[in-house]
Write a protein that holds these residues in place. Structure first.
Motif, PDB file in Angstrom:
ATOM      1  N   HIS A 140       0.816  -1.213   0.000  1.00 38.69           N
ATOM      2  CA  HIS A 140       0.000   0.000   0.000  1.00 38.69           C
ATOM      3  C   HIS A 140       0.852   1.266   0.000  1.00 38.69           C
ATOM      4  CE1 HIS A 140      -3.425  -2.564   0.660  1.00 38.69           C
ATOM      5  NE2 HIS A 140      -2.841  -3.092   1.725  1.00 38.69           N
ATOM      6  N   ASN A 141       2.133   1.114  -0.296  1.00 40.19           N
ATOM      7  CA  ASN A 141       2.998   2.299  -0.295  1.00 40.19           C
ATOM      8  C   ASN A 141       2.670   3.166  -1.511  1.00 40.19           C
ATOM      9  OD1 ASN A 141       5.544   3.901  -0.997  1.00 40.19           O
ATOM     10  ND2 ASN A 141       6.042   3.097   1.021  1.00 40.19           N
ATOM     11  N   HIS A 142       2.278   4.366  -1.238  1.00 45.35           N
ATOM     12  CA  HIS A 142       1.790   5.277  -2.276  1.00 45.35           C
ATOM     13  C   HIS A 142       2.889   5.662  -3.272  1.00 45.35           C
ATOM     14  CE1 HIS A 142      -0.938   8.324  -3.847  1.00 45.35           C
ATOM     15  NE2 HIS A 142       0.040   9.199  -3.768  1.00 45.35           N
ATOM     16  N   GLN A 143       4.058   6.021  -2.767  1.00 43.22           N
ATOM     17  CA  GLN A 143       5.133   6.500  -3.625  1.00 43.22           C
ATOM     18  C   GLN A 143       5.666   5.388  -4.527  1.00 43.22           C
ATOM     19  OE1 GLN A 143       6.079   9.733  -3.960  1.00 43.22           O
ATOM     20  NE2 GLN A 143       7.213   8.934  -5.713  1.00 43.22           N
ATOM     21  N   ILE A 144       5.775   4.186  -4.006  1.00 45.56           N
ATOM     22  CA  ILE A 144       6.266   3.074  -4.821  1.00 45.56           C
ATOM     23  C   ILE A 144       5.293   2.780  -5.962  1.00 45.56           C
ATOM     24  CG2 ILE A 144       6.940   0.654  -4.828  1.00 45.56           C
ATOM     25  CD1 ILE A 144       7.701   0.936  -1.897  1.00 45.56           C
ATOM     26  N   LEU A 145       4.005   2.835  -5.667  1.00 40.16           N
ATOM     27  CA  LEU A 145       3.004   2.623  -6.706  1.00 40.16           C
ATOM     28  C   LEU A 145       3.127   3.667  -7.818  1.00 40.16           C
ATOM     29  CD1 LEU A 145      -0.214   1.676  -4.698  1.00 40.16           C
ATOM     30  CD2 LEU A 145       0.839   0.326  -6.524  1.00 40.16           C
ATOM     31  N   ARG A 146       3.354   4.913  -7.440  1.00 44.35           N
ATOM     32  CA  ARG A 146       3.496   5.982  -8.446  1.00 44.35           C
ATOM     33  C   ARG A 146       4.743   5.763  -9.295  1.00 44.35           C
ATOM     34  NH1 ARG A 146       2.593  11.948  -6.215  1.00 44.35           N
ATOM     35  NH2 ARG A 146       2.999  12.262  -8.430  1.00 44.35           N
ATOM     36  N   ASP A 147       5.859   5.404  -8.638  1.00 37.99           N
ATOM     37  CA  ASP A 147       7.097   5.172  -9.392  1.00 37.99           C
ATOM     38  C   ASP A 147       6.956   3.972 -10.322  1.00 37.99           C
ATOM     39  OD1 ASP A 147       8.255   7.312  -8.150  1.00 37.99           O
ATOM     40  OD2 ASP A 147       9.298   6.125  -6.632  1.00 37.99           O
ATOM     41  N   ALA A 149       4.156   2.871 -11.673  1.00 39.50           N
ATOM     42  CA  ALA A 149       3.272   3.258 -12.770  1.00 39.50           C
ATOM     43  C   ALA A 149       4.021   4.094 -13.801  1.00 39.50           C
ATOM     44  CB  ALA A 149       2.069   4.025 -12.230  1.00 39.50           C
ATOM     45  N   ALA A 150       4.899   4.994 -13.332  1.00 31.05           N
ATOM     46  CA  ALA A 150       5.666   5.842 -14.249  1.00 31.05           C
ATOM     47  C   ALA A 150       6.574   5.005 -15.147  1.00 31.05           C
ATOM     48  CB  ALA A 150       6.487   6.857 -13.461  1.00 31.05           C
ATOM     49  N   VAL A 151       7.173   3.967 -14.564  1.00 30.97           N
ATOM     50  CA  VAL A 151       8.049   3.094 -15.362  1.00 30.97           C
ATOM     51  C   VAL A 151       7.219   2.234 -16.309  1.00 30.97           C
ATOM     52  CG1 VAL A 151       9.667   1.165 -15.238  1.00 30.97           C
ATOM     53  CG2 VAL A 151       9.876   3.071 -13.634  1.00 30.97           C
TER      54      VAL A 151
END
Length: 843
Positions: A140-147, A149-151
């Protein structure tokens, strides 16, 4: 549950698994003694404030007491990677992070940082693996999910991207950008039903406003419905939400398309007539109107209906150039066509519009129309020179004297288009004598010499035109291009530098501005003068630019969501997916491959034994440093690194040039598998590597694309000759013995080549290929190879003549070159064959 991602080390029940996730996702640094927790937190603060030395000092303080603390090792590696300048320093930074991962595999912080390092080094597949592993430890880590998704969107892992965006939306459903990103992700995987459903949910949660964001949203929704084939729903969206759509033209265009696709032709006609009132010069609007009235411009049975329509449009829009031009396309050659042609060109000749000929170029596909154009121009020119009036003109007032100049200019362009360069030169000289200050005349005179095959005089006259207006950037650019095509590289560099703020750094500025046309022309020019290092430096820079352009889309994935430019974002995605099919990229790759193959043929990449090894290392290292720095974005405040490999030798000295060429060939194979040149390059590389089965595979691809292409025949001869001379394994021999006979038409290579020559005796490019094949079969048969092309008597052009003369001069003999020049020089009086000196010829 496998916590390492590769093997099942243990399995946890539901209850223990929850405990495991809580342990894995606990706050970083909480396992340290209380006195070191604040020190650990200070590392992040120092890093955020760019106090890197203090951050490393704080990390060392913790590691002195806890050398196996994974979070601290990972953070230290992150800081070291940020300030690293060399490959060794970056590798050292990676080592610290990997040790942090190894000491605590369940630690999501170390995995996340390792993914960030891979992402910074553009190793996106590895970054995606690390982010995925980090999410297993902290789902559920928000920042890891965003990174992650960006990749995923960058590497087009679209299914995974959609899942990541859905997970983010579930975590924070109140964020507008998460809704928009999830909508786009569903669209990218072409799940139109889910895309439309999500847009409807978003509309319920938000109140539409009359602003640009909602305008874009409703236009985008109509676009998705159109792609899904739900035309009536899209029309309903555009109708109901018309008050919110601020871009009226885009709404009309969408409605016109939808009416046509749904078969509502009367409504489509009304829409396209409205669009024509907005812009009568838009070709797509004309096409839409014709489709809506169900008239085809290529259907001769509908010419009367078509003509009636455009007569009506001519009355409505008497000043529209395109309305006057369209009848010239569909009318058959005859009196009516001539009348409309004169009606179209006379006002333009009076105005003096240089682009007039360009608008009529498509008509030259019809020989009868071409003859009428010539007749009209000659009649009007004679009348203007005699009475000052147009042919059959009823006006008493004479036309301006400049009308004669532009009529002569058009006539010169006409003759040049027909390949009559001597007549074109005569006419343009007459125009120059009439008005010697018109720059377009000198520019076209240079173009005549270029088409005639005389790059030297072409560059001379273009430079003359440039000197008449030194403030014209376009003339400066054109003169630079002509100098490069004449191999005057130094003069070209000095010319292009005139519009640079600092002439000493002009080349660096051109690289920073991604001036691809210049780098392509300069690379080809350096290749012709055998400066292979500088040639490769320019050509590989083009490939770097395209990689940078592809990488730059990273910033637009979030930018377009914030600005709500959704339709434009989808267009950008399509453009980026087809980026490496661009003609400039294709030409650069082909030229780079040819340069590497030439270096391999001449053994120019081998460092002599008596020279110290440090020389090769000294030029290779800067090249690697420059390539790595160009791939990663740098701060504008950072000083620019000095280029220590100015001559580009580091790109090939001491390297396996065939592998370097293979990199570009694979790029072509990935993005342009249908191009003949792609498989021709793979064939040449495989043949030199003695991988005969791969060469045979490439040859079959070449022949499937164009069996009659000259290179197909030459490649067949090369492969057959190589197999005759080489010792191959039994399996290779069995396969080639089975496959090659089906490609050949004769048992003997000499007979094979002779049959090819007999079948293409009227084509100089094919005869030139046959001559090259003769030398491949037996290098001693130079006179026979020369006789193949010297016996040619058919029609040809200046480019083929120059290529043939270069072959005779460089590969056969000076005597055969002189014979060929004396035979064909008088037939092409303007070509470089008549004033050729010792400098390399430019095609």
């Amino acid at each position: 549950v496998c916590w390492c991602g590769s093997c099942a080390l243990f399995v946890l029940c539901e209850e223990k698994r929850d405990i495991f996730w809580k342990m894995a996702s606990k706050e970083p640094g909480s396992d340290l003694p209380p006195k070191l927790v604040s020190t650990f937190k200070s590392i992040s603060k120092f890093y955020d404030n760019k106090l890197y030395k203090k951050a490393i000092k704080a990390a060392n303080q913790i590691l002195a007491e806890h050398p196996r603390h994974g979070d601290t090792l990972a953070l230290k590696g992150l800081v070291m990677h940020t300030i690293a300048e060399t490959k060794e320093q970056r590798d050292e930074a990676f080592g610290f992070v990997k040790r942090g991962v190894a000491f605590n595999v369940r630690n999501f912080v170390s995995w996340h940082i390792l993914g960030n390092l891979y992402s910074a080094d553009k190793n996106l597949p590895e970054a995606m693996k690390c982010y995925t592993q980090a999410l297993r430890n902290a789902p559920h880590n928000h920042q890891i999910l965003r990174d992650l998704a960006a990749v995923q969107i960058q590497v087009r892992e679209l299914q995974g991207y959609c899942k990541s965006r859905l997970a983010l939306l579930r975590e924070k459903s109140t964020r507008k950008d998460y809704w928009i990103s999830y909508i786009l992700s569903c669209h990218l995987i072409k799940d139109y039903a889910k895309t439309i459903l999500t847009i409807d949910l978003y509309e319920k949660n938000e109140t539409p406003k009359k602003d640009i964001e909602w305008s874009e949203m409703f236009l985008y929704k109509a676009l998705v419905q159109e792609e899904a084939g739900r035309y009536q729903d899209a029309l309903e969206t555009l109708t109901k939400r018309s008050d919110f759509i601020l871009d009226t033209v885009a709404r009309f265009e969408a409605r016109g398309r939808l009416f046509l696709k749904s078969g509502q032709y009367e409504d489509a006609e009304q829409v396209y007539r409205k669009l024509l009132k907005i812009n009568t010069e838009h070709k797509l609007y004309h096409k839409g109107l014709l489709d809506s009235v169900r008239i085809s411009i290529n259907n001769k049975a509908q010419i009367n209906e078509l003509d009636s329509l455009y007569q009506q449009l001519a009355q409505e829009y008497p000043r529209s150039s395109l309305v006057k031009h369209m009848p010239l396309i569909y009318l058959a050659a005859g009196d009516v066509f001539r009348y409309r042609l004169e009606e179209y060109i006379k006002p333009v000749l009076v105005k003096g519009v240089p682009q007039l000929f360009g608008t009529l170029k498509p008509l030259y596909a019809d020989a009868e129309k071409t003859a009428i154009i010539e007749k009209v121009i000659l009649d009007n020119l004679a009348s203007l020179e005699g009475s000052g009036l147009f042919f059959n003109s009823k006006d008493e007032e004479k036309e301006p004297p400049s009308t004669v100049v532009w009529t002569l200019f058009f006539l010169a362009q006409h003759y040049s288009k027909l390949g009559k360069q001597d007549l074109a030169l005569e006419v343009v000289n007459k125009a120059i004598a009439h008005s010697p200050t018109v720059l377009d005349l000198y520019v076209f005179k240079a173009r005549i010499y270029k088409r005639a095959g005389n790059s030297s005089k072409a560059a001379k006259w273009l430079d003359f035109a440039r000197e008449l207006d030194l403030a014209d950037r376009w003339l400066n650019t054109k003169a630079t291009k002509y100098f490069l095509r004449d191999n005057q590289v130094e003069k070209a560099e000095n010319t292009i530098a005139l519009f640079s703020r600092d002439q000493e750094t002009a080349q660096s500025n051109l690289y920073d501005m991604q001036c691809i046309w210049y780098e392509q022309e300069a690379g080809d020019a350096y290749f012709r003068v055998k400066d292979y290092g500088r040639s490769l430096k320019k050509l590989t820079a083009i490939e770097t630019h395209f990689q940078e352009i592809y990488g730059d889309q990273t910033y637009f994935h979030s930018f377009c969501v914030r600005k709500m430019t959704l339709s434009a974002y989808m267009s950008m995605i399509k453009m980026e997916d087809a980026l490496f099919t661009n003609t400039r990229c294709f030409k650069a790759c082909v030229s780079a491959i040819n340069t590497f193959l030439t270096i391999d043929d001449e053994k120019a990449h081998i460092v002599p034994a008596e020279e110290p090894k440090k020389e090769a290392e000294a030029v290779v290292a800067p090249a690697e440093a420059s390539s790595s720095s160009s791939s990663s974005s740098s701060s504008a405040e950072e000083p620019k690194k000095e280029d220590l490999d100015l001559d580009g030798k580091g790109l090939y000295l001491g390297k396996n040039v065939l592998e370097e060429a293979n990199y570009f060939a694979k790029l072509l194979k990935t993005h342009l598998p249908g191009r003949f040149e792609t498989h021709a390059a793979l064939f040449e590389i495989s043949l030199r590597k003695k991988k005969y089965l791969l060469a045979l595979q490439a040859l079959n691809k070449m022949r499937s694309i164009s069996e009659d292409h000259p290179v197909s025949h030459l490649s067949l001869i090369k492969l057959a000759k190589s197999l005759e001379d080489a010792e191959v394994s039994e399996i290779v021999k069995q396969i080639t013995d089975l496959e090659l006979p089906s490609l050949r038409k004769a048992v003997s290579l000499v007979e094979e080549n002779q049959q090819y020559l007999d079948a293409h005796s009227s084509s100089l490019p094919h005869l030139l290929t046959g001559a090259k094949a003769t030398l491949v079969i037996n290098p001693a048969l130079k006179q026979e190879a020369a006789n193949v092309v010297l016996s040619f008597e058919g029609e040809t052009n200046a480019k083929d003549l120059i290529e043939t003369s270069l072959f005779l001069k460089n590969s056969v003999s000076e005597e055969s070159f002189t014979t060929f020049k004396s035979k064909w020089g008088p037939r092409f009086p303007l070509s470089i064959l008549n004033d050729f000196e010792d400098e390399p010829m430019a095609l």
